[in-house]
Design a protein around this motif. Sequence first.
Motif, PDB file in Angstrom:
ATOM      1  N   ARG A  38       0.832  -1.200   0.000  1.00 29.88           N
ATOM      2  CA  ARG A  38       0.000   0.000   0.000  1.00 29.88           C
ATOM      3  C   ARG A  38       0.871   1.256   0.000  1.00 29.88           C
ATOM      4  O   ARG A  38       2.007   1.235   0.448  1.00 29.88           O
ATOM      5  CB  ARG A  38      -0.941   0.010   1.210  1.00 29.88           C
ATOM      6  N   ARG A  39       0.280   2.324  -0.505  1.00 28.77           N
ATOM      7  CA  ARG A  39       0.935   3.624  -0.500  1.00 28.77           C
ATOM      8  C   ARG A  39      -0.052   4.651   0.027  1.00 28.77           C
ATOM      9  O   ARG A  39      -1.079   4.910  -0.612  1.00 28.77           O
ATOM     10  CB  ARG A  39       1.431   4.019  -1.871  1.00 28.77           C
ATOM     11  N   ARG A  45       5.638   3.417  -0.738  1.00 30.30           N
ATOM     12  CA  ARG A  45       4.925   2.154  -0.753  1.00 30.30           C
ATOM     13  C   ARG A  45       5.480   1.228   0.324  1.00 30.30           C
ATOM     14  O   ARG A  45       6.691   1.158   0.528  1.00 30.30           O
ATOM     15  CB  ARG A  45       5.067   1.499  -2.119  1.00 30.30           C
ATOM     16  N   TYR A  95      -2.080  -2.189  -3.564  1.00 26.77           N
ATOM     17  CA  TYR A  95      -1.602  -2.809  -4.792  1.00 26.77           C
ATOM     18  C   TYR A  95      -1.395  -4.305  -4.586  1.00 26.77           C
ATOM     19  O   TYR A  95      -0.826  -4.735  -3.584  1.00 26.77           O
ATOM     20  CB  TYR A  95      -0.281  -2.194  -5.227  1.00 26.77           C
ATOM     21  N   TRP A 113       2.736  -5.840 -11.051  1.00 28.53           N
ATOM     22  CA  TRP A 113       1.916  -5.045 -10.145  1.00 28.53           C
ATOM     23  C   TRP A 113       0.587  -4.695 -10.804  1.00 28.53           C
ATOM     24  O   TRP A 113       0.517  -4.484 -12.018  1.00 28.53           O
ATOM     25  CB  TRP A 113       2.641  -3.748  -9.789  1.00 28.53           C
ATOM     26  N   GLY A 116      -3.922  -0.852  -8.595  1.00 24.90           N
ATOM     27  CA  GLY A 116      -4.255  -0.367  -7.267  1.00 24.90           C
ATOM     28  C   GLY A 116      -5.734  -0.111  -7.076  1.00 24.90           C
ATOM     29  O   GLY A 116      -6.471   0.135  -8.036  1.00 24.90           O
TER      30      GLY A 116
END
Length: 123
Positions: A38-39, A45, A95, A113, A116
Motif C-alpha cells: 500500500r501507498r 509504498r 496494490y 503489479w 491499485g
Amino acid sequence: QVQLVESGGGLVQVGGSLRLSCVFSGSTFSTYAMGWFRRAPGKEREFVSAISWSGGRTDYADSVKGRFTISRDNAKNTVYLEMNMLKPADTAVYYCACSRFVYGGPTTSFNYWGQGTQVTVSS
C-alpha cells in the motif's frame, strides 16, 4: 503477459471491514507468490502481506497483524486481503503484486503489479 486486477476498495468507517480481491491472468497462478502493498498519501509504498504459492506461508506487516488476513484460491486465480478493524492509518492505495521467485518473506522481489484500489477509512 501477467496482469493483475484489484477490486474491493472503497470508503469505510473506523472499525469497519473490507475484502480486497486481485485476479491474476497471463500465466500459471499457482506458481507465483502473491503480495499486497500500500501507498498512503505522502508516503512510500510499504509491504502489507504476502502468501506463498501453496498458501503454506503468510507474512504480515506488524501494523496489520491480527486485523488483516491474506488468502488465495488457486482454482480462481485470485488472492484476497480481508481487512478488519480498519483504522484511518490504513487509508492508502492498495496494490496487488506477484513474484515468480521462490517466496522467502517480505523482502522477496515482486515482478508484476496491479493498478491499485483505493481504501479510505473515515473517522
